[in-house]
Design an enzyme around this catalytic site. Structure first.
Site, short mmCIF file in Angstrom:
data_model
loop_
_atom_site.label_atom_id
_atom_site.label_comp_id
_atom_site.label_asym_id
_atom_site.label_seq_id
_atom_site.Cartn_x
_atom_site.Cartn_y
_atom_site.Cartn_z
N PRO A 163 0.95 -1.10 0.09
CG PRO A 163 0.07 -0.89 2.14
CD PRO A 163 0.97 -1.95 1.22
CG ASP B 131 4.79 -1.44 3.21
OD1 ASP B 131 3.68 -1.32 3.47
OD2 ASP B 131 5.32 -2.33 2.92
CG HIS B 132 0.01 3.88 5.30
ND1 HIS B 132 -0.47 3.73 6.36
CD2 HIS B 132 -0.07 5.11 4.88
CE1 HIS B 132 -0.90 4.82 6.84
NE2 HIS B 132 -0.59 5.76 6.24
NE ARG B 133 2.42 -3.99 3.74
CZ ARG B 133 3.03 -5.13 3.12
NH1 ARG B 133 2.33 -6.11 3.21
NH2 ARG B 133 4.06 -4.90 2.47
CB ALA B 134 6.71 -0.87 7.47
#
Length: 311
Positions: free
Chosen positions: A101, A283-286
């Site tokens: 993402p 990476d919007h998760r990280a």
């Protein structure tokens, strides 16, 4: 429907509404009409605005080679087969954009102080003897200083120096920065290991060696595999700003545009400064928005106060 498909359908007495289009956004093309005329039907396409596939649903398939080529007049093109590198790059890009993402942040950096320091350091470079006679021990580029500034920013914001896995966050102890290098047939990203600990001259000379061997395809796998993040610089082509695609397993990539003179407000007055736009893809998760903004702000502080790269 395309104009040609309309004419062929009219001549064949076929209702266009009865044909499923295989063209872009479900458009009916020549091949669809010909298939319908033969009684073979046409490949159904996802309707315009259809939702992308989700877990458990059938994936949306890309157009086949035959379907694409049928959109162009025969003899109006030539086919250049993909080599292994291009196929690998394509697969990795699809993987990156499909599974990561992406989130984008852009900042403008005043680089007048950096350019002045670069000139001062290059002018002070000692001369060394080489195969071609005497030459400077180093010649710093703006990109060398971007690499160093980005590595220092990652050291200042260690929470952003990470990689995502499904079970844990990988927190890196050093800043191993990959640098995108264009080579015939594709792109490769040799890595400056521990860039946060190296001097500007060491980064500059190592980068020149890696780029040269990359273009002659003499890099070892460990010299371009892995790394924590990457820098992609298109400033030399006059590109003002762009957003780069993250290279897994990285969680970030910094896209660097050209330095250009722009009007800026300083002390309530309009002045001219050399400004460089940079865009951080995360990476919007990280690395979420706030953390990414902190990392980019740290990079800006180092770039605009470049003496910090020397300590």
């Amino acid at each position: 429907a395309s104009p040609l498909a309309r004419r062929l359908a009219k001549e064949a007495g076929i209702e266009l509404s009865a044909i499923s289009g295989s063209g872009p956004k479900g458009r009916v093309v020549k091949a669809d009409v010909e298939a319908a005329a033969k009684g073979g039907g046409a490949v159904a396409a996802a309707p315009a605005g259809a939702a992308p596939s989700v877990a458990g649903a059938a994936p949306i398939k890309a157009m086949s080679d035959d379907a694409i080529l049928k959109l162009f007049e025969e003899g109006s093109y030539e086919l250049v087969p993909h080599d292994t590198m291009r196929k690998t790059i394509a697969r990795r890009l699809v993987e990156a954009k499909s599974t990561i993402p992406h989130f984008y942040l852009t900042l403008d950096c005043d680089i007048d102080a950096l350019l002045a320091l670069r000139k001062q350091l290059n002018d002070a470079a000692p001369m060394v003897k080489g195969a071609d006679g005497e030459k400077p021990a180093y010649k710093l580029s703006v990109n060398d200083m971007v690499i160093k500034a980005y590595a220092k920013a990652l050291a200042m914001v260690p929470e952003a120096n990470v990689s995502w896995t499904e079970n844990a966050m990988v927190k890196h102890r050093n800043a191993d920065v990959g640098v995108a290098v264009s080579i015939p047939g594709g792109l490769i990203t040799p890595i400056i290991r521990r860039a946060d600990e190296k001097t500007l001259s060491a980064i500059s000379n190592e980068m020149k060696d890696l780029a040269s061997r990359a273009r002659s395809r003499k890099l070892k796998p460990e010299e371009y595999q892995g790394g924590n993040t990457a820098v992609s610089n298109l400033g030399m082509f006059g590109i003002k700003d762009f957003a780069a695609v993250i290279n897994p397993p990285h969680a970030t990539i910094l896209a660097v545009g050209a330095g250009e003179q722009r009007p800026v407000v300083k002390g309530g007055e309009i002045k001219v400064a050399t400004v460089m736009s940079v865009t951080l893809s995360t990476d919007h998760r990280a690395v979420d928005g706030a953390l990414g903004a902190e990392l980019l702000a740290a990079f800006k502080s180092v770039i605009e106060n470049p003496m910090a790269m020397l300590v």
